[in-house]
Each structure stands twice: as structure tokens, then as C-alpha cells.
Design a protein around this motif. Structure first.
Motif, PDB file in Angstrom:
ATOM      1  N   VAL A  12      -1.036 -22.816   6.359  1.00 36.11           N
ATOM      2  CA  VAL A  12      -0.783 -23.582   5.147  1.00 36.11           C
ATOM      3  C   VAL A  12       0.328 -22.937   4.322  1.00 36.11           C
ATOM      4  O   VAL A  12       0.425 -21.713   4.224  1.00 36.11           O
ATOM      5  CB  VAL A  12      -2.083 -23.706   4.311  1.00 36.11           C
ATOM      6  CG1 VAL A  12      -2.601 -22.346   3.885  1.00 36.11           C
ATOM      7  CG2 VAL A  12      -1.867 -24.598   3.093  1.00 36.11           C
ATOM      8  N   HIS A  13       1.189 -23.770   3.756  1.00 37.48           N
ATOM      9  CA  HIS A  13       2.248 -23.272   2.873  1.00 37.48           C
ATOM     10  C   HIS A  13       1.657 -22.975   1.501  1.00 37.48           C
ATOM     11  O   HIS A  13       0.968 -23.824   0.909  1.00 37.48           O
ATOM     12  CB  HIS A  13       3.365 -24.308   2.729  1.00 37.48           C
ATOM     13  CG  HIS A  13       4.340 -24.320   3.864  1.00 37.48           C
ATOM     14  ND1 HIS A  13       5.141 -23.244   4.170  1.00 37.48           N
ATOM     15  CD2 HIS A  13       4.637 -25.298   4.761  1.00 37.48           C
ATOM     16  CE1 HIS A  13       5.900 -23.545   5.209  1.00 37.48           C
ATOM     17  NE2 HIS A  13       5.618 -24.777   5.585  1.00 37.48           N
ATOM     18  N   LEU A  14       1.946 -21.809   0.966  1.00 41.08           N
ATOM     19  CA  LEU A  14       1.364 -21.413  -0.310  1.00 41.08           C
ATOM     20  C   LEU A  14       1.757 -22.356  -1.443  1.00 41.08           C
ATOM     21  O   LEU A  14       0.920 -22.718  -2.277  1.00 41.08           O
ATOM     22  CB  LEU A  14       1.778 -19.983  -0.657  1.00 41.08           C
ATOM     23  CG  LEU A  14       1.078 -18.868   0.125  1.00 41.08           C
ATOM     24  CD1 LEU A  14       1.663 -17.502  -0.254  1.00 41.08           C
ATOM     25  CD2 LEU A  14      -0.423 -18.871  -0.156  1.00 41.08           C
ATOM     26  N   LEU A  15       3.026 -22.781  -1.498  1.00 40.02           N
ATOM     27  CA  LEU A  15       3.441 -23.638  -2.612  1.00 40.02           C
ATOM     28  C   LEU A  15       2.859 -25.043  -2.487  1.00 40.02           C
ATOM     29  O   LEU A  15       2.575 -25.686  -3.497  1.00 40.02           O
ATOM     30  CB  LEU A  15       4.963 -23.699  -2.717  1.00 40.02           C
ATOM     31  CG  LEU A  15       5.512 -24.405  -3.964  1.00 40.02           C
ATOM     32  CD1 LEU A  15       4.943 -23.797  -5.243  1.00 40.02           C
ATOM     33  CD2 LEU A  15       7.034 -24.338  -3.995  1.00 40.02           C
ATOM     34  N   ASP A  16       2.672 -25.520  -1.267  1.00 43.28           N
ATOM     35  CA  ASP A  16       2.007 -26.810  -1.084  1.00 43.28           C
ATOM     36  C   ASP A  16       0.627 -26.790  -1.731  1.00 43.28           C
ATOM     37  O   ASP A  16       0.154 -27.811  -2.257  1.00 43.28           O
ATOM     38  CB  ASP A  16       1.831 -27.111   0.404  1.00 43.28           C
ATOM     39  CG  ASP A  16       3.098 -27.601   1.074  1.00 43.28           C
ATOM     40  OD1 ASP A  16       4.184 -27.389   0.508  1.00 43.28           O
ATOM     41  OD2 ASP A  16       3.004 -28.186   2.165  1.00 43.28           O
ATOM     42  N   LEU A  17      -0.024 -25.642  -1.659  1.00 39.45           N
ATOM     43  CA  LEU A  17      -1.357 -25.470  -2.246  1.00 39.45           C
ATOM     44  C   LEU A  17      -1.276 -25.100  -3.720  1.00 39.45           C
ATOM     45  O   LEU A  17      -1.935 -25.714  -4.574  1.00 39.45           O
ATOM     46  CB  LEU A  17      -2.115 -24.394  -1.477  1.00 39.45           C
ATOM     47  CG  LEU A  17      -3.384 -23.831  -2.123  1.00 39.45           C
ATOM     48  CD1 LEU A  17      -4.435 -24.912  -2.281  1.00 39.45           C
ATOM     49  CD2 LEU A  17      -3.904 -22.650  -1.297  1.00 39.45           C
ATOM     50  N   ALA A  18      -0.467 -24.093  -4.035  1.00 36.87           N
ATOM     51  CA  ALA A  18      -0.474 -23.530  -5.382  1.00 36.87           C
ATOM     52  C   ALA A  18       0.079 -24.495  -6.421  1.00 36.87           C
ATOM     53  O   ALA A  18      -0.388 -24.516  -7.566  1.00 36.87           O
ATOM     54  CB  ALA A  18       0.331 -22.227  -5.403  1.00 36.87           C
ATOM     55  N   GLY A  19       1.076 -25.311  -6.052  1.00 37.56           N
ATOM     56  CA  GLY A  19       1.658 -26.233  -7.023  1.00 37.56           C
ATOM     57  C   GLY A  19       0.640 -27.220  -7.573  1.00 37.56           C
ATOM     58  O   GLY A  19       0.389 -27.265  -8.779  1.00 37.56           O
ATOM     59  N   PRO A  20       0.008 -28.040  -6.702  1.00 39.48           N
ATOM     60  CA  PRO A  20      -1.014 -28.960  -7.215  1.00 39.48           C
ATOM     61  C   PRO A  20      -2.202 -28.237  -7.860  1.00 39.48           C
ATOM     62  O   PRO A  20      -2.738 -28.710  -8.870  1.00 39.48           O
ATOM     63  CB  PRO A  20      -1.451 -29.730  -5.960  1.00 39.48           C
ATOM     64  CG  PRO A  20      -0.298 -29.628  -5.022  1.00 39.48           C
ATOM     65  CD  PRO A  20       0.299 -28.281  -5.275  1.00 39.48           C
ATOM     66  N   ALA A  21      -2.606 -27.103  -7.276  1.00 41.73           N
ATOM     67  CA  ALA A  21      -3.736 -26.370  -7.861  1.00 41.73           C
ATOM     68  C   ALA A  21      -3.414 -25.927  -9.281  1.00 41.73           C
ATOM     69  O   ALA A  21      -4.264 -25.993 -10.178  1.00 41.73           O
ATOM     70  CB  ALA A  21      -4.092 -25.167  -6.989  1.00 41.73           C
TER      71      ALA A  21
END
Length: 302
Positions: A12-21
């Protein structure tokens, strides 16, 4: 209370996760009731950037107000994507079938495709794999050159930072443009345009500029769009003349302050009508004295 569940796959890409989170956790800080949960098919999930993540194995109870987000992962082609178990794909299908919303960032759209949720729906993904997504899921209607799409509670975004745009759109839809603008400003995010995507919120379409005076005026309109806002009041609040505010606002957004306010009212009214509110009640709710103006605005955009 709305549950936001992030389904994590290996790579998983960190920014794909961290941005929406970050968007939903910031919204929670401002009083909107979000709980964030992270679920995977293994307790430790390697990321594309090398930082391992710890996730739960059990899905929480989900209702129609809840959201599942599938962040994207590193892959040269979608054919190289990590395996996803049948049970997890069934969770995605069941949640949507029960009225819930399912979203993806980047290559995460392929997971929605494997669950059958892209069939007959507009969707998008990272430009590197758009053609492959269309080949793998021929019933999907893949849109190119947009940041995100929304079609019957299936929301897909183009990848990486566009997950932030997707999440801001959902906050705007659920809580109004003022809430989304507050989150965006707190995150120091200038919301970007979404090409010609009609589902994008007015806040996203008209916040792509860098004029702080106009942003401050928009903050006031976003927070009080359902109330009378004379131009003189807006201009005084941001410390410029009426003529200067109109010039700056039109240059930055393509709209006058009044037209921007009407756009916000129309968008909110459309949302209310789509959820069963009558036109008359929706008009009153967003600040129109009667439904005639709302009908004219709706006809103009039809």
C-alpha cells in the motif's frame, strides 16, 4: 457516528492511505463524528515506502452511513496486484448493497472491480493503469483526466494526492462546504479542480487559486451560505472595497460572490432533494425565500 474503514493490502502507498485518513481525522477534530479503523488480511502490512503497518483482521459492524476506503498499492501492472481474498471482496459487495459507500484511491479501484462494483459505473484510477483497468473490467466506464468520480456510492480517485480531493468531496457532501473548507485550510491544502467532473463539489471547483483575500471571503460564504450576505458585509470583513472584492473574486474563481453563494445553495439543495426532501423544503433549508429561484438554478444547470 460514521466509521471509516481503510482496507490495506501489501505494498500500500502511504500517501494513498494517509491523505484521506488525515482528512477524516481532521474532520473529527472539528466535531464531526468519525472513527477510523484499519483492516487487512494479515496483521502486519508492508508498504511501498518500506514502513510496515499494523492492522486488525476483523471487520467492524458497518451501516449505511459508514465508508470503506481501499488505498492503492505499488504495482507495475494491475495483473501484478496482490491477491485479495473472496471474503474481503464479499465485505465490499455487502457493504455497498446495504447502502454504504465504498471508495478507492489509485490502484485500489481494481479491488472494487474484482468485487464487481465498477460494472456499469464511472470510475477512474492512476493514469498509468487506466487502460489496463478498462481491459480488466470491461463493464466499467473508465473516465480519464479527472481527479475522482462518484457514481452510486462508488467513489474512485486517480491516485496518490487525489485521495485527499476525494475525502474532501465526501466531507463536503456529508457536512456542507464550510466543513470541507475548514478541513482543507487546516491541512494547508488548496483544493484543486477536477477537470470537467460534474460530481466535484463547488468548494473543490473554486478553491484552486492562491488569493488569500478571496479564500477568506469564501470561508465566510461557506460558513453562512444559507444566510443573506451583502457584498458590503463581505468586503468589510476581508478589508477591501466592494469593487476590489468583486474583481479579485471573479478573477480567482470565475464567479461573483453572489453566484458562488448560489452555487453552494444549489449544490446543497440538490443533495437534500436526492435524499427525499421536497424542492420547497430544500429551498427554504438553503436560504431561498421560495422555490422559484432554486427551480431556475436547477433548470440552468440541467
Amino acid at each position: 457516528m460514521s466509521h471509516v474503514v481503510f482496507f490495506l493490502v501489501p505494498g500500500v502507498h502511504l500517501l494513498d492511505l494517509a491523505g484521506p485518513a488525515q482528512v477524516f481525522s481532521t474532520a473529527a477534530n472539528f466535531g464531526h463524528p468519525y472513527t477510523l479503523t484499519y483492516v487487512a488480511e494479515q496483521p502486519q502490512v508492508p508498504t511501498a515506502q518500506g514502513l510496515p503497518l499494523v492492522a486488525g483482521l476483523d471487520w467492524p459492524e458497518l451501516g449505511p452511513e459508514d465508508l470503506i476506503v481501499v488505498p492503492g498499492w505499488r504495482c507495475v501492472t494491475l495483473a501484478d496486484a496482490p491477491a485479495i481474498g473472496a471474503a474481503s471482496l464479499q465485505v465490499l459487495r455487502d457493504h455497498h448493497a446495504k447502502g454504504g459507500t465504498v471508495a478507492s484511491v489509485c490502484a485500489g479501484a481494481d479491488a472494487l472491480g474484482r468485487a464487481g462494483l465498477l460494472d456499469g459505473r464511472r470510475c477512474t484510477t492512476h493514469h498509468d493503469v487506466q487502460d489496463e483497468l478498462a481491459l480488466r473490467h470491461p463493464k466499467a466506464l473508465v473516465a480519464r483526466d479527472v481527479l475522482f468520480t462518484a457514481d452510486e456510492r462508488v467513489i474512485t480517485s486517480a491516485g496518490i494526492a487525489s485521495g485527499i480531493d476525494l475525502a474532501l468531496h465526501l466531507v463536503a457532501t456529508r457536512h456542507g462546504p464550510a466543513a470541507a473548507a475548514q478541513v482543507a485550510r487546516n491541512m494547508v491544502v488548496y483544493a484543486r479542480r477536477n477537470g470537467h467532473e460534474p460530481q466535484s463539489s463547488a468548494m473543490l471547483r473554486h478553491r484552486s487559486h492562491l488569493d488569500d483575500t478571496v479564500h477568506r471571503a469564501q470561508d465566510l460564504i461557506d460558513a453562512h451560505f444559507d444566510q443573506p450576505l451583502p457584498l458590503a458585509t463581505l468586503a468589510s470583513a476581508v478589508g477591501v472595497s466592494e469593487r476590489t472584492l468583486t474583481r479579485l473574486f471573479t478573477r480567482a474563481t470565475g464567479l461573483t460572490p453572489l453566484r458562488y453563494q448560489q452555487t453552494l445553495r444549489l449544490e446543497r439543495a440538490q443533495h437534500l432533494i436526492s435524499h427525499g426532501t421536497t424542492i420547497d423544503a430544500a429551498a427554504r433549508s438553503v436560504g431561498f425565500e421560495d422555490a422559484r429561484m432554486l427551480r431556475r438554478l436547477r433548470a440552468r444547470t440541467a
